[in-house]
Design an enzyme around this catalytic site. Structure first.
Site, short mmCIF file in Angstrom:
data_model
loop_
_atom_site.label_atom_id
_atom_site.label_comp_id
_atom_site.label_asym_id
_atom_site.label_seq_id
_atom_site.Cartn_x
_atom_site.Cartn_y
_atom_site.Cartn_z
N ASP A 105 0.79 -1.24 0.00
CA ASP A 105 0.00 0.00 0.00
C ASP A 105 0.82 1.29 0.00
OD1 ASP A 105 1.05 -0.35 2.51
OD2 ASP A 105 -0.83 -0.21 3.61
N HIS A 106 2.06 1.23 0.50
CA HIS A 106 2.80 2.48 0.70
C HIS A 106 3.57 2.96 -0.53
CE1 HIS A 106 1.90 1.99 4.92
NE2 HIS A 106 2.63 3.04 5.26
N ASP A 170 3.51 -1.10 11.64
CA ASP A 170 3.06 0.22 11.24
C ASP A 170 2.42 0.86 12.47
OD1 ASP A 170 2.38 1.84 8.51
OD2 ASP A 170 0.94 2.24 10.11
N ARG A 457 -1.31 12.49 10.19
CA ARG A 457 -0.01 13.12 10.48
C ARG A 457 0.12 14.41 9.68
NH1 ARG A 457 3.24 7.81 11.46
NH2 ARG A 457 2.51 7.73 13.61
N SER A 642 6.20 7.39 13.12
CA SER A 642 6.25 6.10 12.42
C SER A 642 6.94 4.99 13.21
CB SER A 642 6.98 6.31 11.09
OG SER A 642 7.46 5.09 10.60
N ARG A 644 8.86 2.91 11.59
CA ARG A 644 9.96 2.47 10.70
C ARG A 644 11.24 2.22 11.48
NH1 ARG A 644 9.51 8.35 7.83
NH2 ARG A 644 7.38 7.62 7.82
C1 MIC Z 1 3.40 6.48 8.56
O1 MIC Z 1 2.21 6.74 8.59
O2 MIC Z 1 4.29 7.25 8.97
C2 MIC Z 1 3.84 5.15 8.00
C3 MIC Z 1 4.51 5.39 6.73
O3 MIC Z 1 2.71 4.34 7.76
C4 MIC Z 1 4.75 4.49 9.03
C5 MIC Z 1 5.39 3.26 8.58
C6 MIC Z 1 6.55 3.48 7.65
O4 MIC Z 1 7.32 4.43 7.85
O5 MIC Z 1 6.70 2.70 6.73
C7 MIC Z 1 4.09 4.22 10.37
O6 MIC Z 1 3.17 4.93 10.73
O7 MIC Z 1 4.55 3.35 11.11
FE1 SF4 Z 2 -0.46 4.76 5.11
FE2 SF4 Z 2 0.69 5.49 7.42
FE3 SF4 Z 2 -0.77 7.22 6.00
FE4 SF4 Z 2 -1.94 5.24 7.21
S1 SF4 Z 2 -0.84 6.91 8.18
S2 SF4 Z 2 -2.34 5.92 5.12
S3 SF4 Z 2 -0.47 3.59 7.01
S4 SF4 Z 2 1.16 6.29 5.40
#
Ligand code: MIC
Ligand code: SF4
Length: 752
Positions: A105-106, A170, A457, A642, A644
């Site tokens: 999805d990302h 995630d 976010r 995140s 990550r």
């Molecule tokens: C996000 O919303 O920041 C992400 C991208 O989904 C991350 C995961 C990632 O960095 O791959 C998260 O929320 O954990």
């Molecule tokens: Fe994707 Fe993270 Fe955004 Fe949710 S918050 S849509 S998991 S990048």
């Protein structure tokens, strides 16, 4: 082997037998916990003890004990699964020990619209998708291909169940709390432990109770509940806690609305958030083809909610109680730059004028894992229909990302997408898209500009890579309402009737194109392709074990000033393509961080050897090449955001040994420990000020490192003077073993 069965048991749902077994355990263990604690239990406490490795000995001391849990499931998304699975491969196992899934999805970039963007994504990510598909096939993991939707929506629709426990790579994994699941966001190394058959170890969470009274109505949406809570608790107020929602108001929120609330609990640092089982949960399970699970949950309902004494006197059971009357709650908008800068929408115009935020909106975006349900789109479409009737169109680009293929197919069938397109909206692929900076914004305005989103976010540069973009977050109807008049203003609430929409499709869901793939019947036939010389994927080498000595003469790579989220440590957007290649992605290390020693542009550092300024990744590499070890200094809530683990692997790979901060976000601290770094906090936060750019730093007391021990930090300044102060850590015996072995993975591999 998955509960004693083969790959054919890997199905696109949680089998009834698994849930039934979980409920039998739940019923037994609730009794054990009540007896041990001598009091009634909250719902979250029941779920935790039901998943404890040993309910008779598991620690109950909230915020103090570390405990081992056995989650029912593991979920991974493509941007984090790559590193998780590269680590899992090093563990040398034949198959995963717990039902697990991968979701693509990302990595899909939004540019023109769903179809064209998908074609490009399938092409440019084919190597990574093929890797994820083959690893899944080989190790018994369910694979959801690109286009099937955002991990958290797909999990909610297919796997989440009340009273279950899940971990996911995630931070928004807690979305499943909307269906009553204790679902926790973790780094990949935690997922590897569980997939390898080891327990998930975490600190026993504190409990924050949010008592809901009244009922949602009018312009107020589920999103406004969490925006309000974020304003109260701030971005670190939920750290180390489960937020439990209860009270008579909860039933007025749909299951997907509850998921929105739980999803965005990540923004207050909560371990997870959870709602009890109720009629809304049952309705959603039935609507998504899981009638048998709803029947089962009905039978066990008394264990799927708080004991009545808790509802009657919550102050006795929770570490903190917040009361929200939904009938009085107004729509809110948060931002810019942080999700806890909150105000009712009625005040936003005046505040924008006062603060100099551009009133004009340059883009509006609806979707992301937090707000892309059938109900969300239905409420947005209701506003769009009213606008169309008045001959209005959006005054700013409006983009919609459906959360899943099932939602997309259903909103298309029911005409809701057409309603939105009729006022000028563009529909993007069922994916994260602009939420994670996968947004090729061809119309980037010059200078400061305002966007509104229904995402979760809004850190600087998060959506479009532009730190001058001010992102505000609200409900889907707020975003669409503002897009119609093109300004940060609540005028739409006076021009239109409040949104009315079904929470679930009256004609049932249309599954659309089914995107699930089962693992190979013969796993040994599957080749895992990592091409030598690939710039997307790289096999991992173990990190070196601890040399047995105190750390001496560490250089200070940077002293982060203010927010240093994981997006600052390892930015996403264009860097997402290197998530499976540690060497390449390490070139983004701290590019977003504001360094007290090199203020101005983020991502700059001072080479302590000659005072020259370099980009932080270049400086880290230069130190690594010269065999110089370093540490990073952090401010409050270091690593917010995140999950990550790249934000921990990169510093480790580049010769970082410790991060010394005023405080840490939970997942970031856990990730640092997993990768063999030492997360330390200043015993006196004021000592942060003592650290200078050209210091040599000693960390002393490692030979007697033990849970609760204190370490001493000695700064030797360039003029020969010194400063010395105490630092704290939260290392348990197990964490110390990881540190000694060089990483949790090294320890795991040595145990196989
Ligand atoms: C996000 O919303 O920041 C992400 C991208 O989904 C991350 C995961 C990632 O960095 O791959 C998260 O929320 O954990
Ligand atoms: Fe994707 Fe993270 Fe955004 Fe949710 S918050 S849509 S998991 S990048």
């Amino acid at each position: 082997m998955l509960n004693g069965s083969g790959p054919e048991s890997v199905v696109p749902t949680t089998p009834v037998a698994l849930v039934e077994a979980a409920y039998v355990k739940l019923a037994e263990r609730v009794g054990i916990a009540r007896a041990r604690l001598g009091r009634p239990l909250t719902f979250a406490e029941k779920v935790l003890v039901a998943h404890a490795d040993d309910p008779r000995t598991v620690g109950f001391d909230r915020g103090v004990d570390y405990a081992d849990y056995r989650p029912d499931r593991v979920a991974m998304q493509d941007a984090t699964a790559q590193m998780a699975l590269l680590q899992f491969m090093l563990a040398g196992l034949a198959t995963v020990a717990v039902p697990s899934t991968v979701h693509c999805d990302h990595l899909i970039q939004a540019r023109v619209g769903a179809e064209a963007d998908m074609r490009v994504a399938l092409d440019i990510n084919s190597e990574v998708y093929e890797f994820l598909r083959s690893v899944s096939s080989r190790y018994g993991i369910g694979f959801w291909k690109a286009g099937s939707g955002i991990i958290h929506q797909v999990v909610l629709e297919n796997y989440a169940f009340p009273g279950g426990m899940m971990i996911g790579t995630d931070s928004h994994t807690p979305n499943a709390g909307g269906l009553g699941m204790v679902a926790i966001g973790v780094g990949g190394a935690d997922a590897v432990d569980v997939m390898a058959g080891w327990p998930f170890n975490t600190r026993v969470p504190k409990l924050i109770g949010v008592r809901l009274t009244g009922a949602l109505s009018g312009w107020t949406a589920a999103k406004d509940v969490i925006l309000k809570v974020a304003g109260i608790l701030t971005v670190k107020g939920g750290t180390g806690a489960i937020v439990e929602y209860f009270g008579p108001g909860a039933e007025s929120i749909s299951a997907t609305g509850k998921a929105t609330v739980c999803n965005m609990g990540a923004e207050i640092g909560a371990t997870c958030s959870v709602f009890s089982y109720d009629l809304q949960t049952a309705k959603y399970l039935r609507a998504t083809g899981r009638e048998a699970l709803a029947d089962l949950a009905d039978r066990y309902a008394e264990h799927l909610r708080n004991d009545p004494e808790v509802d009657a006197d919550p102050e006795r059971f929770y570490d903190r109680v917040i009361e929200i009357n939904l009938s009085e709650l107004e729509p809110h908008l948060v931002g810019p730059h942080t999700p806890d800068l909150d105000r009712p929408i009625a005040e936003v115009r005046a505040e924008a004028e006062r603060e100099g935020y551009p009133l004009r909106i340059s883009s509006a975006l609806v979707g992301s894992c937090t707000n892309s349900s059938y109900e969300d789109i239905g409420r947005a479409a209701h506003i769009a229909r009213q606008a169309k009737a008045k001959g209005l169109r959006v005054q700013t680009p409006l983009m919609i990302t459906p959360g899943s293929e099932q939602v997309r197919a259903t909103i298309e069938r029911d005409g809701l997408l057409a309603d939105l397109e009729a006022i000028g909206a563009t529909v993007l692929a069922n994916a994260c898209g602009p939420c994670i900076g996968q947004w090729q914004r061809d119309d980037m305005p010059a200078g400061k500009n305002t966007i509104v989103t229904s995402f979760n976010r809004n850190f600087p540069a998060r959506n479009d890579g532009n730190k001058d973009t001010l992102a505000f977050i609200g409900s889907p109807e707020t975003v669409v309402g503002m897009a119609i008049f093109g300004e940060l203003d609540d005028r739409f609430t006076r021009e239109f009737e409040p949104p009315v929409a079904d929470d679930l499709p009256s004609r049932g869901f249309d599954r659309g194109e089914f995107g699930f793939e089962t693992p190979a019947a013969d796993p040994t036939s599957v080749d895992i392709a990592v091409a030598p010389g690939s710039d997307r994927l790289e096999l991992l080498a173990p990190f070196p074990a601890w040399d047995g000595h105190d750390m001496r003469g560490l250089r200070v790579l940077l002293k982060a000033k203010g927010k240093c989220t994981t997006d600052h440590v390892s930015p996403a957007g264009p860097w997402l393509k290197y998530r499976g290649h540690l060497t390449n992605i390490s070139q983004n290390l701290f590019l977003g961080a504001v360094n007290a020693f090199a203020p101005g542009e983020p991502g700059q550092g001072v080479d302590a050897r000659d005072g020259s300024t370099k980009s932080l990744p270049d400086l880290a590499r230069a130190y690594k090449e010269a065999d110089i070890q370093w540490l990073a200094i952090g401010d409050e809530n270091y690593g917010e955001g995140s999950s990550r683990e790249h934000a921990a692997m990169e510093p480790r790979y580049m010769n970082g040994r410790a991060v010394l901060a005023r405080s840490f976000a939970r997942i970031a601290e856990a990730n640092l420990k997993k990768q063999g770094l030492l997360p330390l906090t200043f015993a006196d936060p004021a000592d942060y000020e003592k650290v200078r750019a050209d210091d040599a730093v000693d960390v002393i007391g490692l030979d007697s490192l033990a849970p609760g021990s204190h370490l001493r930090v000695v700064l030797t300044h360039a003029d020969g003077s010194t400063d010395e102060f105490a630092a704290n850590h939260t290392m348990s015996d197990e964490h110390i073993e990881w540190f000694v072995a060089g990483s949790a993975l090294n320890l795991l591999a040595s145990r196989q």
